[in-house]
Design an enzyme around this catalytic site. Structure first.
Site, PDB file in Angstrom:
ATOM      1  N   ASP A 254       0.839  -1.195   0.000  1.00  0.00           N
ATOM      2  CA  ASP A 254       0.000   0.000   0.000  1.00  0.00           C
ATOM      3  C   ASP A 254       0.875   1.246   0.000  1.00  0.00           C
ATOM      4  O   ASP A 254       2.037   1.210   0.397  1.00  0.00           O
ATOM      5  CB  ASP A 254      -0.896   0.025   1.248  1.00  0.00           C
ATOM      6  CG  ASP A 254      -2.012  -1.007   1.158  1.00  0.00           C
ATOM      7  OD1 ASP A 254      -2.279  -1.490   0.044  1.00  0.00           O
ATOM      8  OD2 ASP A 254      -2.598  -1.315   2.207  1.00  0.00           O
ATOM      9  N   TYR A 322       5.775  -8.994   7.997  1.00  0.00           N
ATOM     10  CA  TYR A 322       5.353  -7.612   8.239  1.00  0.00           C
ATOM     11  C   TYR A 322       5.662  -7.216   9.670  1.00  0.00           C
ATOM     12  O   TYR A 322       5.624  -8.054  10.576  1.00  0.00           O
ATOM     13  CB  TYR A 322       3.833  -7.473   8.055  1.00  0.00           C
ATOM     14  CG  TYR A 322       3.338  -7.728   6.653  1.00  0.00           C
ATOM     15  CD1 TYR A 322       3.188  -6.677   5.752  1.00  0.00           C
ATOM     16  CD2 TYR A 322       2.996  -9.014   6.248  1.00  0.00           C
ATOM     17  CE1 TYR A 322       2.715  -6.907   4.472  1.00  0.00           C
ATOM     18  CE2 TYR A 322       2.518  -9.255   4.968  1.00  0.00           C
ATOM     19  CZ  TYR A 322       2.383  -8.197   4.083  1.00  0.00           C
ATOM     20  OH  TYR A 322       1.908  -8.428   2.822  1.00  0.00           O
ATOM     21  N   TYR A 394      -4.379  -9.752   3.598  1.00  0.00           N
ATOM     22  CA  TYR A 394      -4.381  -8.321   3.929  1.00  0.00           C
ATOM     23  C   TYR A 394      -4.164  -8.169   5.431  1.00  0.00           C
ATOM     24  O   TYR A 394      -5.028  -8.547   6.225  1.00  0.00           O
ATOM     25  CB  TYR A 394      -5.702  -7.678   3.522  1.00  0.00           C
ATOM     26  CG  TYR A 394      -5.929  -7.648   2.024  1.00  0.00           C
ATOM     27  CD1 TYR A 394      -5.402  -6.609   1.252  1.00  0.00           C
ATOM     28  CD2 TYR A 394      -6.665  -8.638   1.386  1.00  0.00           C
ATOM     29  CE1 TYR A 394      -5.611  -6.563  -0.120  1.00  0.00           C
ATOM     30  CE2 TYR A 394      -6.881  -8.599   0.014  1.00  0.00           C
ATOM     31  CZ  TYR A 394      -6.352  -7.566  -0.732  1.00  0.00           C
ATOM     32  OH  TYR A 394      -6.562  -7.521  -2.080  1.00  0.00           O
TER      33      TYR A 394
END
Ligand SMILES: [Zn+2]
Ligand SMILES: [Zn+2]
Length: 436
Positions: A254, A322, A394
């Site tokens: 993103d 992440y 996501y």
């Protein structure tokens, strides 16, 4: 055969090349124009000795000066009825090619051509008249122009591995053919890091004007002035003197997410490059010097067209690690948080397409696995957590639950609202990592 040759001269008035090409597979080491001239000379000698004036006139009309010289009133030479004079001009066409290519860096090149139906038909009829199967005009033209360009530019024709393809299209006009130069793109592959939030991966056209420029976008046509693609692309484009570039990456993060660690694989395709030999180590340094606060590249190397598919493929196979900065609606006990994260490891998440991407992605349920979930920092209602996830999961919604569209979610399991405040990709695992 003599009668057939005379008939062919009468009907087609072939130039030396077109006549010789009909016998193009006879003997080697000869140009077709030499073959054609040899045949005409033989016919001419015979006709002269036997006093056949009509044959000498046909030969003179087709351009044989030796025949014209023995006639009292020789006819004017007329254009070839097969190629219409195009093959007399291969030198000129070679000059055109040499002029176009002289500023380009390349190794092999190839000449191609497209011909109108009427020429191929005339050629076939000539062969039928002679009872032979000759070499097509396309092959002769391509070869003869190619040979001359090799000589003019001291380069090598290489039909199997050309950097450049030039194409003459004689279909619209025989005198003034369309001329195209196709330059093989350069592919540069590597990995990029995005060190600053707020940079989109690719050009983001202004939604109001769709890139044309309007007050909404300050007449730039873009919503963001910079993108990873453009920051890397402008340096590569200048280095290769390319006309434009196309960016292919293994997925995307993103706009507000940084890409750190070992970086994300990408391939940059440089279109119409004038240069092909550039020291990529040097370019890597230049990119990192010029835009290194925002975007960096590592491991630049030359690639090929297959890399585009490979890099796209990689995005569907590669797990990502992440780091997420999470804010809870109220403090969550550390024990409970640790227990929940332990439970999340190895579990399968059912994720309906997040609401925020519904406008561009189909609404469907994806089943993706969380492989690791580790608490890095804890401070009551805030935590830093590292997740190792399947491709396509996501993470923001894994944390928030997206109003029940992602289940289970961190928020659901700790029974407190949770939000991802900041997110970084900290590792891109090319082969998916641990598959157990
Ligand atoms: Zn001809
Ligand atoms: Zn606009």
């Amino acid at each position: 055969m003599i009668d057939r040759l005379r008939e062919a001269l009468k009907r087609f008035n072939p130039c030396d090349s077109c006549l010789g090409r009909a016998f193009g597979y006879g003997l080697t080491g000869l140009e077709n124009r030499e073959r054609g001239r040899a045949i005409k000379l033989y016919l001419g000698m015979r006709a002269h000795l036997e006093g056949e004036e009509e044959t000498l006139e046909l030969l003179a009309r087709s351009g044989l000066e030796e025949a014209a010289a023995v006639l009292d009133d020789p006819p004017e030479p007329e254009p070839c009825g097969v190629c219409r004079g195009v093959l007399d001009k291969v030198d000129e066409f070679a000059e055109v090619v040499a002029c176009e290519l002289k500023d380009l860096e390349f190794r092999g090149f190839v000449v191609g051509s497209r011909w109108p139906e009427e020429i191929r038909k005339a050629e076939k009829e000539l062969w039928e008249t002679l009872g032979v199967e000759g070499e097509p005009i396309k092959r002769e033209f391509n070869r003869e122009v190619g040979k001359r360009v090799e000589h003019l530019l001291d380069v090598r024709a290489d039909p199997r591995n050309p950097d450049i393809e030039v194409v003459f299209d004689f279909r619209p006009s025989l005198e003034d053919p369309k001329f195209e130069v196709h330059v093989r793109p350069i592919y540069v592959r590597g990995r990029y890091l995005k060190l600053r939030r707020g940079i989109p991966q690719t050009k983001w056209p202004c939604p109001r004007c769709r890139g044309a420029g309007c007050p909404n976008c300050d007449f730039t046509g873009k919503l963001y002035t910079e993108s990873v693609e453009e920051l890397i692309g402008m340096v590569l484009k200048d280095a290769f003197l390319a006309e434009s570039h196309k960016f292919h990456a293994a997925g995307r993060e993103d706009i507000d997410v940084r890409m750190l660690g070992n970086g994300r694989p990408f391939v940059m395709e440089l279109l119409y490059p004038k240069r092909r030999n550039v020291d990529l180590k040097e370019i890597e340094g230049e990119i990192n010097r010029k835009v290194g606060d925002d975007v960096q590249v590592v491991g630049l190397e030359y690639g090929d067209p297959e890399d585009v598919g490979k890099v796209k493929d990689l995005s569907e196979r590669s797990r990502k690690r992440y780091r997420a900065w999470v804010k809870f609606g109220k403090p969550v006990p550390e024990d409970k948080l640790r227990e929940v994260l332990k439970g999340l490891e190895r579990s399968v998440i059912e994720q309906r397409t997040p609401r925020r991407v519904l406008h561009r992605r189909a609404d469907k349920v994806r089943r993706k696995r969380v492989h690791e979930a580790k608490l890095i920092e804890y401070d009551g209602d805030r935590a830093v957590i590292e997740f190792l996830c399947d491709p396509g999961l996501y993470v923001k919604e894994l944390i928030s639950g997206d109003a029940g569209r992602t289940r289970p979610s961190l928020a659901e399991l700790v029974e407190v609202e949770a939000e991802c405040e900041r997110l970084d990709v900290i590792e891109f695992l090319d082969e998916g990592g641990d598959r157990s």
